[in-house]
Write an enzyme that holds these catalytic residues in place. Structure first.
Site, PDB file in Angstrom:
ATOM      1  N   SER A 188      88.193  34.584  42.214  1.00  0.00           N
ATOM      2  CA  SER A 188      87.821  33.868  43.307  1.00  0.00           C
ATOM      3  C   SER A 188      86.189  34.409  44.188  1.00  0.00           C
ATOM      4  CB  SER A 188      88.567  33.969  43.975  1.00  0.00           C
ATOM      5  OG  SER A 188      89.166  35.513  44.997  1.00  0.00           O
ATOM      6  N   SER A 194      89.300  39.444  40.865  1.00  0.00           N
ATOM      7  CA  SER A 194      88.237  38.673  41.812  1.00  0.00           C
ATOM      8  C   SER A 194      86.843  38.810  41.347  1.00  0.00           C
ATOM      9  CB  SER A 194      88.720  38.218  43.136  1.00  0.00           C
ATOM     10  OG  SER A 194      90.151  37.056  42.951  1.00  0.00           O
ATOM     11  N   LYS A 204      82.141  36.194  51.832  1.00  0.00           N
ATOM     12  CA  LYS A 204      82.700  35.745  50.863  1.00  0.00           C
ATOM     13  C   LYS A 204      84.085  34.333  52.251  1.00  0.00           C
ATOM     14  CE  LYS A 204      86.684  35.487  47.071  1.00  0.00           C
ATOM     15  NZ  LYS A 204      87.539  36.633  46.229  1.00  0.00           N
TER      16      LYS A 204
END
Length: 514
Positions: free
Chosen positions: A158, A182, A83
């Protein structure tokens, strides 16, 4: 022969161990798919093909007899993605923000180092919401993360790029992080397994102060077994962490480089037998007084029936926390948005991020301390209320999907933030409590899009949560379902040649690009 991305990550590693595939075959296959489809779904912000090829070649050159000693565990040679909020030494890390578009860290996050030690190969960085502030991924450094099941809809956030990449078959699984849902929100939207571990199980180092215990690194995967295997690689104790890790299940490595015995979280997921559990089911939203979409309620009904059929006691219970938690959580969220940003670049932040930071700067130290104290009081009450339950079952979200641009369409960042609260009124509660929590796909919406449910366990009971999730996954029977882009052109089929001989170097292979 099936295409490579039809195999799970654990199956791919097994093929490498048997000499049927090499790590470079896996890397080339996924790089081809990334080149063809990443921008369509907004999956990657940075791709690292040269580094991935080099790492794969090094792994392939290790003699078979040495592989288990040097890279223990079931993930040897398998690609992964990191990520864009997670530090990667020498690889651009933008934190999803135009303010950091040229930022290159000098250190790896512990979780990146541990995944490399497990023999995985990073293909690059997946798109993320700016500074992790939103539950959708629509920034200015990469295309928006779109749901591979419906490109007009968001992949969430996210960790939106991670979920888009896994669901589209651009990587077998991905590292994500979850500070308020997330991992679990994108997983629910994209028909995947998204896991948030118990607080302290996975290191958040080497930098940072722990985010008040809310965020944790975790896996996003197509199957519970893949998620568990990735968790085994991440959940290695690291000295100096602010939260003590819970006791690990048998066979979990105690340090990077330790041999993984026939145990760990993967063994729990493979067994898919948590024993008879008492499961508390509820559907009342906890962070907002929000109507829940019938498709999300139906998914809980489906999961409850499947779990009851497996022999568990499923009982109706009140939600452990309610909307009174929201003012406390949002105060902490405002403060967490105050990541250091160079003053000359703050104007490049998105309107939502600027709003959250403005509110965070207005919070005094006394207010923050009082808020943290009250949060702990609320958590204690909630944990007493659920003390007799092994698991909680509830919706992951209040509605099954949201269009790209829906959260920001009014142009008012305050309305944007409120829509997020109402869209996801469940997940963040379990970041506050620190419990292990997983979203598992169990049903389809009326529009044919995947719908997930949350299973949440007692602190430290990650093995139980994963075993129950695997059992539910098996009974739901959805692991073979994929979006249309999964079958799109631009993928590679590897032709197996002579198997590698034990103790020998990798033999050459050919790849067809169709």
């Amino acid at each position: 022969m099936p295409q490579i991305h039809e195999l799970s990550g654990v199956e791919q590693a097994a093929a490498v161990r048997r000499g049927e595939l090499r790590s470079i075959d896996l890397v080339e296959h996924y790089l081809t798919r990334i080149a063809a489809h990443s921008d369509t779904v907004g999956a990657f912000v940075t791709v690292t093909p040269d580094a991935a090829r080099e790492q794969a070649r090094v792994l392939d050159e290790v003699p078979f007899a040495s592989r288990e000693r040097r890279h223990p565990g079931p993930l040897y040679g398998v690609p992964v993605a990191i990520k864009d909020l997670t530090l990667t030494a020498g690889v651009r890390t933008t934190f999803g923000s135009a303010a950091f578009v040229d930022h290159v860290p000098s250190v790896d996050a512990d979780v990146v180092r541990l995944l490399r030690a497990a023999g995985t190969v990073s293909l690059g960085k997946t798109t993320a919401a700016e500074l992790g502030c939103a539950l959708y991924t629509e920034g200015e450094v990469a295309p928006p993360a779109r749901n591979p099941w419906d490109l007009t809809c968001t992949a969430g956030g996210s960790s939106g790029g991670a979920a888009a990449a896994v669901a589209a078959g651009l990587v077998p699984f991905a590292q994500g992080s979850d500070g308020g849902g997330s991992n679990r929100i994108p997983a629910a939207l994209c028909g995947l397994v998204g896991y948030k571990p118990t607080r302290g199980l996975v290191s958040g180092g080497p930098l940072g102060a722990g985010g008040f215990g809310l965020p944790s690194h975790g896996p996003i995967a197509r199957t519970v077994t893949d998620a568990a295997a990735l968790l085994d690689a991440m959940a290695v104790p690291v000295p100096g962490e602010p939260y003590l890790p819970p006791a690990a299940p048998p066979g979990t490595p105690l340090a990077a480089g330790d041999h993984l015995a026939a145990g760990g979280y993967l063994a729990a997921a493979r067994a898919a037998d948590p024993g008879r559990l008492r499961i508390g089911r509820f559907t009342t939203p906890m962070l907002a007084d929000e109507p829940v979409h019938p498709d999300c309620l139906a998914a809980v009904d489906t999961a409850a029936a499947l779990l009851a059929d497996a022999g568990h006691d499923v009982v109706e219970v009140p939600a452990p926390l309610g909307p009174q938690l929201w003012p406390l959580f949002e105060t902490i969220w405002y403060v967490l948005a105050l990541s250091p940003v160079p003053p000359q670049r703050q104007a490049q932040l998105l309107p939502l991020t600027r709003l959250l930071r403005e509110r965070g700067q207005a919070i005094s130290a006394a207010t923050l301390v009082t808020t943290l104290s009250e949060l702990q009081v609320q958590v204690r009450r909630a944990m007493h209320a659920v003390a007799g339950l092994d698991l909680l079952l509830c919706p992951t979200l209040s509605r099954p999907q949201a269009p790209v641009g829906w959260f920001t369409e009014t142009g008012d960042p305050a309305e944007d933030f409120d829509r997020q609260r109402r869209f996801s009124p469940y997940c963040a509660v379990f970041n506050v409590t620190g419990q292990p929590s997983v979203s598992v796909p169990v049903a389809d919406s009326a529009a044919g899009q995947p719908v997930g449910v949350l299973l949440t366990g007692q602190a430290g009971a990650d093995a139980t949560v994963l075993a129950a999730a695997a059992q539910l996954e098996q009974r739901a029977g959805r692991t073979g379902r994929h979006p249309e882009i999964w079958w799109a052109d631009g993928s590679a089929t590897v032709k197996a040649s002579e198997p590698q001989r034990a103790g020998g170097a990798a033999t050459s292979r050919t790849s067809d690009i169709r």
